[in-house]
Design a protein around this motif. Structure first.
Motif, PDB file in Angstrom:
ATOM      1  N   PRO A   1       5.453   0.065   3.616  1.00 39.22           N
ATOM      2  CA  PRO A   1       4.687   0.211   4.859  1.00 39.22           C
ATOM      3  C   PRO A   1       3.253   0.651   4.602  1.00 39.22           C
ATOM      4  O   PRO A   1       3.018   1.680   3.956  1.00 39.22           O
ATOM      5  CB  PRO A   1       5.473   1.274   5.644  1.00 39.22           C
ATOM      6  CG  PRO A   1       6.205   2.060   4.599  1.00 39.22           C
ATOM      7  CD  PRO A   1       6.480   1.122   3.463  1.00 39.22           C
ATOM      8  N   VAL A   2       2.297  -0.137   5.087  1.00 44.02           N
ATOM      9  CA  VAL A   2       0.879   0.208   4.995  1.00 44.02           C
ATOM     10  C   VAL A   2       0.246  -0.076   6.354  1.00 44.02           C
ATOM     11  O   VAL A   2       0.627  -1.034   7.039  1.00 44.02           O
ATOM     12  CB  VAL A   2       0.145  -0.569   3.885  1.00 44.02           C
ATOM     13  CG1 VAL A   2       0.698  -0.238   2.515  1.00 44.02           C
ATOM     14  CG2 VAL A   2       0.209  -2.076   4.125  1.00 44.02           C
ATOM     15  N   GLU A   3      -0.712   0.729   6.733  1.00 44.97           N
ATOM     16  CA  GLU A   3      -1.407   0.513   7.998  1.00 44.97           C
ATOM     17  C   GLU A   3      -2.586  -0.428   7.760  1.00 44.97           C
ATOM     18  O   GLU A   3      -3.338  -0.258   6.792  1.00 44.97           O
ATOM     19  CB  GLU A   3      -1.910   1.832   8.573  1.00 44.97           C
ATOM     20  CG  GLU A   3      -2.480   1.702   9.982  1.00 44.97           C
ATOM     21  CD  GLU A   3      -2.913   3.035  10.564  1.00 44.97           C
ATOM     22  OE1 GLU A   3      -3.314   3.052  11.738  1.00 44.97           O
ATOM     23  OE2 GLU A   3      -2.847   4.044   9.835  1.00 44.97           O
ATOM     24  N   GLY A   4      -2.733  -1.411   8.646  1.00 50.24           N
ATOM     25  CA  GLY A   4      -3.847  -2.331   8.481  1.00 50.24           C
ATOM     26  C   GLY A   4      -3.654  -3.593   9.273  1.00 50.24           C
ATOM     27  O   GLY A   4      -2.947  -3.622  10.285  1.00 50.24           O
TER      28      GLY A   4
ATOM     29  N   ASP B   1       2.564  -1.392  16.549  1.00 53.08           N
ATOM     30  CA  ASP B   1       3.207  -2.628  16.123  1.00 53.08           C
ATOM     31  C   ASP B   1       3.657  -2.543  14.661  1.00 53.08           C
ATOM     32  O   ASP B   1       3.017  -1.889  13.835  1.00 53.08           O
ATOM     33  CB  ASP B   1       2.259  -3.808  16.279  1.00 53.08           C
ATOM     34  CG  ASP B   1       2.029  -4.179  17.734  1.00 53.08           C
ATOM     35  OD1 ASP B   1       2.711  -3.604  18.603  1.00 53.08           O
ATOM     36  OD2 ASP B   1       1.165  -5.032  17.998  1.00 53.08           O
ATOM     37  N   VAL B   2       4.764  -3.212  14.378  1.00 55.68           N
ATOM     38  CA  VAL B   2       5.297  -3.319  13.020  1.00 55.68           C
ATOM     39  C   VAL B   2       5.320  -4.799  12.659  1.00 55.68           C
ATOM     40  O   VAL B   2       5.839  -5.625  13.417  1.00 55.68           O
ATOM     41  CB  VAL B   2       6.705  -2.727  12.924  1.00 55.68           C
ATOM     42  CG1 VAL B   2       7.244  -2.855  11.496  1.00 55.68           C
ATOM     43  CG2 VAL B   2       6.720  -1.269  13.373  1.00 55.68           C
ATOM     44  N   ILE B   3       4.740  -5.134  11.508  1.00 54.39           N
ATOM     45  CA  ILE B   3       4.600  -6.530  11.100  1.00 54.39           C
ATOM     46  C   ILE B   3       5.469  -6.779   9.875  1.00 54.39           C
ATOM     47  O   ILE B   3       5.314  -6.128   8.841  1.00 54.39           O
ATOM     48  CB  ILE B   3       3.134  -6.860  10.772  1.00 54.39           C
ATOM     49  CG1 ILE B   3       2.231  -6.482  11.954  1.00 54.39           C
ATOM     50  CG2 ILE B   3       2.979  -8.338  10.440  1.00 54.39           C
ATOM     51  CD1 ILE B   3       0.776  -6.342  11.576  1.00 54.39           C
ATOM     52  N   CYS B   4       6.384  -7.715  10.001  1.00 53.05           N
ATOM     53  CA  CYS B   4       7.233  -8.088   8.863  1.00 53.05           C
ATOM     54  C   CYS B   4       7.282  -9.609   8.774  1.00 53.05           C
ATOM     55  O   CYS B   4       6.805 -10.309   9.674  1.00 53.05           O
ATOM     56  CB  CYS B   4       8.627  -7.486   9.013  1.00 53.05           C
ATOM     57  SG  CYS B   4       9.610  -8.112  10.378  1.00 53.05           S
ATOM     58  N   PRO B   5       7.798 -10.156   7.689  1.00 53.33           N
ATOM     59  CA  PRO B   5       7.882 -11.617   7.590  1.00 53.33           C
ATOM     60  C   PRO B   5       8.830 -12.176   8.643  1.00 53.33           C
ATOM     61  O   PRO B   5       9.830 -11.551   9.004  1.00 53.33           O
ATOM     62  CB  PRO B   5       8.440 -11.853   6.179  1.00 53.33           C
ATOM     63  CG  PRO B   5       8.290 -10.556   5.457  1.00 53.33           C
ATOM     64  CD  PRO B   5       8.342  -9.493   6.493  1.00 53.33           C
ATOM     65  N   ALA B   6       8.520 -13.359   9.155  1.00 56.07           N
ATOM     66  CA  ALA B   6       9.476 -14.065  10.003  1.00 56.07           C
ATOM     67  C   ALA B   6      10.719 -14.386   9.174  1.00 56.07           C
ATOM     68  O   ALA B   6      10.659 -14.586   7.957  1.00 56.07           O
ATOM     69  CB  ALA B   6       8.859 -15.342  10.557  1.00 56.07           C
TER      70      ALA B   6
ATOM     71  N   HIS C   1      -5.608 -12.593  13.430  1.00 55.78           N
ATOM     72  CA  HIS C   1      -5.048 -11.479  12.686  1.00 55.78           C
ATOM     73  C   HIS C   1      -4.102 -10.691  13.586  1.00 55.78           C
ATOM     74  O   HIS C   1      -4.170 -10.768  14.820  1.00 55.78           O
ATOM     75  CB  HIS C   1      -6.144 -10.561  12.139  1.00 55.78           C
ATOM     76  CG  HIS C   1      -6.819  -9.724  13.181  1.00 55.78           C
ATOM     77  ND1 HIS C   1      -7.922 -10.153  13.871  1.00 55.78           N
ATOM     78  CD2 HIS C   1      -6.535  -8.470  13.646  1.00 55.78           C
ATOM     79  CE1 HIS C   1      -8.296  -9.219  14.723  1.00 55.78           C
ATOM     80  NE2 HIS C   1      -7.475  -8.187  14.613  1.00 55.78           N
ATOM     81  N   VAL C   2      -3.188  -9.983  12.948  1.00 54.11           N
ATOM     82  CA  VAL C   2      -2.317  -9.027  13.631  1.00 54.11           C
ATOM     83  C   VAL C   2      -2.465  -7.702  12.903  1.00 54.11           C
ATOM     84  O   VAL C   2      -2.744  -7.659  11.695  1.00 54.11           O
ATOM     85  CB  VAL C   2      -0.844  -9.485  13.633  1.00 54.11           C
ATOM     86  CG1 VAL C   2      -0.667 -10.704  14.523  1.00 54.11           C
ATOM     87  CG2 VAL C   2      -0.370  -9.807  12.215  1.00 54.11           C
ATOM     88  N   GLU C   3      -2.289  -6.619  13.630  1.00 57.61           N
ATOM     89  CA  GLU C   3      -2.492  -5.321  12.999  1.00 57.61           C
ATOM     90  C   GLU C   3      -1.421  -4.328  13.429  1.00 57.61           C
ATOM     91  O   GLU C   3      -0.781  -4.465  14.471  1.00 57.61           O
ATOM     92  CB  GLU C   3      -3.886  -4.779  13.310  1.00 57.61           C
ATOM     93  CG  GLU C   3      -4.189  -4.560  14.772  1.00 57.61           C
ATOM     94  CD  GLU C   3      -5.611  -4.069  14.979  1.00 57.61           C
ATOM     95  OE1 GLU C   3      -5.797  -3.163  15.819  1.00 57.61           O
ATOM     96  OE2 GLU C   3      -6.527  -4.567  14.294  1.00 57.61           O
TER      97      GLU C   3
END
Length: 346
Positions: free
Chosen positions: A15-18, A39-44, A2-4
């Protein structure tokens, strides 16, 4: 695994935290919860149009016209590809693959020169069979559209035609349709004369469309034909820039970086240029760099949702470049770069 962090969730990049949980290559859960870190998670990214074979000749041919650079069969690119040995070409492509991964690209749609042999060379680069010790097996995915011979459909994912003025591609289009594979074609790059003949082939997508007029835009809308735009390349070759806003109003638009000879295959650079060139929102541009290209290729990725492929880009939201961003999507599109990448999950 997982990444968070802050997740840019769904097609609107809300944007949601989780944390995003990935198992067997699929996003199986998105858990909204408090997390530590920035960290910010977006699609590759999905780079929807490349020619990485000419990685052997970066910045060759400065000042040449479009035809002199890339027109088949004797444009500079084609002469250089014929002159290069296979090992050199495979190693150069493998380096570009590594760079694309490091800048967040998880998938690319390649118009591959050289017929069956050209497709096999790219597959060797993907498998790390370049003979270069510094290049290992790549996790990036390629959708390879071969060229120059109908037999390429036996080894490729489809056919990538150079343009309707170069040849009659009816046979290749029919063969591609019968095989259930993708057919893409360049159109409207130097002028508008090849757009209607390209549309008459009923392609799965068009590339460039710099010179699209109102009639062509109406035909795109009627047929729901997607378009891949490559604005940096069009500027370099001095053919103009695509009407991105007008195209996006009619159909699905994706971004590509085109020839490695002319531009680095960085989707960060392509997004920034497109966003500052065209009257389109940052969210629209990020969709062009992710889910829109995936949709063209028929892939279940480019958006963070349960059931989608787990190809993710993790950015450092506390980097000197991104810290203090009030609009994360706008910051990613207009200012993020390789130095902000913490991890690419492929």
């Amino acid at each position: 695994m997982h990444v968070e962090g802050t997740i840019l969730r769904g097609p609107d990049f809300t944007p949601v935290e989780g944390r995003v949980v990935v198992a067997d290559g699929e996003i199986v859960a998105i858990e909204e919860t408090e997390t530590d870190g920035d960290d910010v998670i977006c699609p590759a990214f999905v780079n929807a149009h490349t020619h990485i074979g000419d990685s052997i000749a970066k910045e060759a041919g400065g000042g040449l016209s479009l035809d002199e650079l890339v027109a088949p069969p004797d444009g500079l690119k084609h002469r250089l590809l014929r002159a290069a040995d296979r090992e050199e070409t495979v190693a150069a492509m493998a380096r570009s693959l590594r760079y694309m991964e490091s800048t967040g690209t998880g998938t690319f749609l390649e118009f591959r020169e050289g017929g069956v042999a050209g497709v096999e060379a790219l597959r060797d680069a993907l498998a790390g069979a370049s003979g270069a010790e510094s290049v290992g097996e790549r996790d990036i995915d390629a959708v390879i559209l071969g060229r120059e011979e109908e037999a390429v459909l036996e080894v490729a994912d489809g056919f990538g035609a150079s343009g309707a003025r170069d040849a009659d591609f009816d046979a290749e289009r029919n063969a591609t349709r019968n095989a259930g594979k993708l057919f893409g074609i360049h159109a409207g790059e130097r002028d508008d004369l090849d757009i209607n003949p390209a549309l008459d082939l009923d392609p799965d997508f068009l590339v460039h469309m710099v010179h699209a007029g109102e009639l062509h835009l109406e035909r795109l809308a009627d047929r729901d034909t997607p378009v891949v735009v490559c604005p940096r390349s069009n500027l370099v070759t001095n053919v103009g820039v695509p009407p991105i806003r007008e195209l996006a109003d009619r159909t699905t638009v994706a971004l590509g970086t085109d020839n490695v000879m002319l531009n680095s295959p960085s989707m960060f650079r392509e997004m920034e240029f497109a966003a500052k060139l065209a009257d389109v929102s940052a969210r629209d541009v990020l969709r062009m760099a992710t889910v829109n290209g995936a949709e063209i290729a028929g892939l279940n990725r480019g958006t963070i949702k349960e059931g989608a492929d787990g190809k993710l880009l993790v950015l450092d939201g506390a980097s000197d470049n991104l810290a203090g961003a009030e609009d994360l999507v706008r910051a990613i599109v207009r200012r993020a770069g390789e130095a902000d990448v913490k991890r690419v999950v492929l």
